[in-house]
Enzyme design. Sequence first.
Site, short mmCIF file in Angstrom:
data_model
loop_
_atom_site.label_atom_id
_atom_site.label_comp_id
_atom_site.label_asym_id
_atom_site.label_seq_id
_atom_site.Cartn_x
_atom_site.Cartn_y
_atom_site.Cartn_z
N ARG A 183 72.74 11.70 49.95
CA ARG A 183 73.91 11.33 50.75
C ARG A 183 74.72 10.19 50.12
NH1 ARG A 183 72.33 15.35 51.82
NH2 ARG A 183 71.69 16.25 53.80
N SER A 232 76.18 13.88 61.99
CA SER A 232 74.98 13.05 61.92
C SER A 232 75.36 11.57 61.80
CB SER A 232 74.12 13.46 60.73
OG SER A 232 73.62 14.76 60.89
N GLU A 302 75.12 7.02 58.31
CA GLU A 302 75.72 8.09 57.52
C GLU A 302 77.22 8.15 57.80
OE1 GLU A 302 75.25 12.92 57.02
OE2 GLU A 302 73.45 11.67 57.10
#
Length: 321
Positions: A183, A232, A302
């Site tokens: 990520r 998310s 995130e």
Amino acid sequence: MRQVDGVKLLGRLGDGVNELRGRLTPDAPMDRVTWFRAGGLAEVMFQPHDTDDLIAFLKILPEDVPLTVVGVGSNLLVRDGGIPGVVVRLSAKGFGSVELADENRIKAGAICPDKHIAAMAMDNGIGGFHFYYGIPGSIGGALRMNAGANGGETRERVVEVYAVDRQGNQHVLSNADMGYSYRHSGADAGLIFTGALFEGYPEDKAKIRADMDAVRHHRETVQPIREQTGGSTFKNPEGHSAWELIDEAGGRGLVIGGAQMSSLHCNFMINTGHATGYDLEYLGETIRRRVFEKSGIRLEWEIKRLGLFMPGREVEPFLGA
């Protein structure tokens, strides 16, 4: 109290703006851009017509003016005091294309929705892209954060990435140049991604369609996709699922103001209808504290948070013990 002044900043850009083909908007409401439907104003928003227009704008932008780039706003939380400087929002017309580039290769603009590249791949029997069907947002964001889901990641498919720097110079970055990890991309944060070339592999269309149907069914079953959400909220810590840690800490369904951790999937934060940026960020930091107190694990955001807090409405980040 207004934290930004777009009209004043617009005046600093000079006569060069008259040559631009894109749209300049002072004091642009960011709650119309983000999927959370919350947040303050962009001091000035520029929506370039195409890459040449973006370059022309960057060449007249004073060096001391902050520059922020956003896409479709899917994974973005804007604070209530707004975003100082210029927000560049790439347009679908200039940056939303997706096309077959070569055998098993697809070229897409930065604002192309992730699911469109998945559909293009399926139509042409190219495997390896089904995971994009379940990711909200656009390719630019996927490139920046190495977006992934359902067993696939962006870094597995990228051949090269096209970008423009703050001075208006164009760059082509290889997969290695992107410095991908979980990520995250190690590419220069100041680069504006305008598009990319991807590569898959031959695969039966029926198999691809079945994989995409499975992704769609999973999303509709376990994610609050019809709510005002940014996807998310936290990254999965190594060896753990963020949602399980949140659930164990009593975070499922937790409400602060107009913000709530979804009861359906507790790693999804939602705006129940009247949340402010403060509500959303305060809820997120509360979850981080609760999870740490329960498990000793620090969750990492995130969702990208941008902008200024309103005076007296600051949210202190949880730093742990």
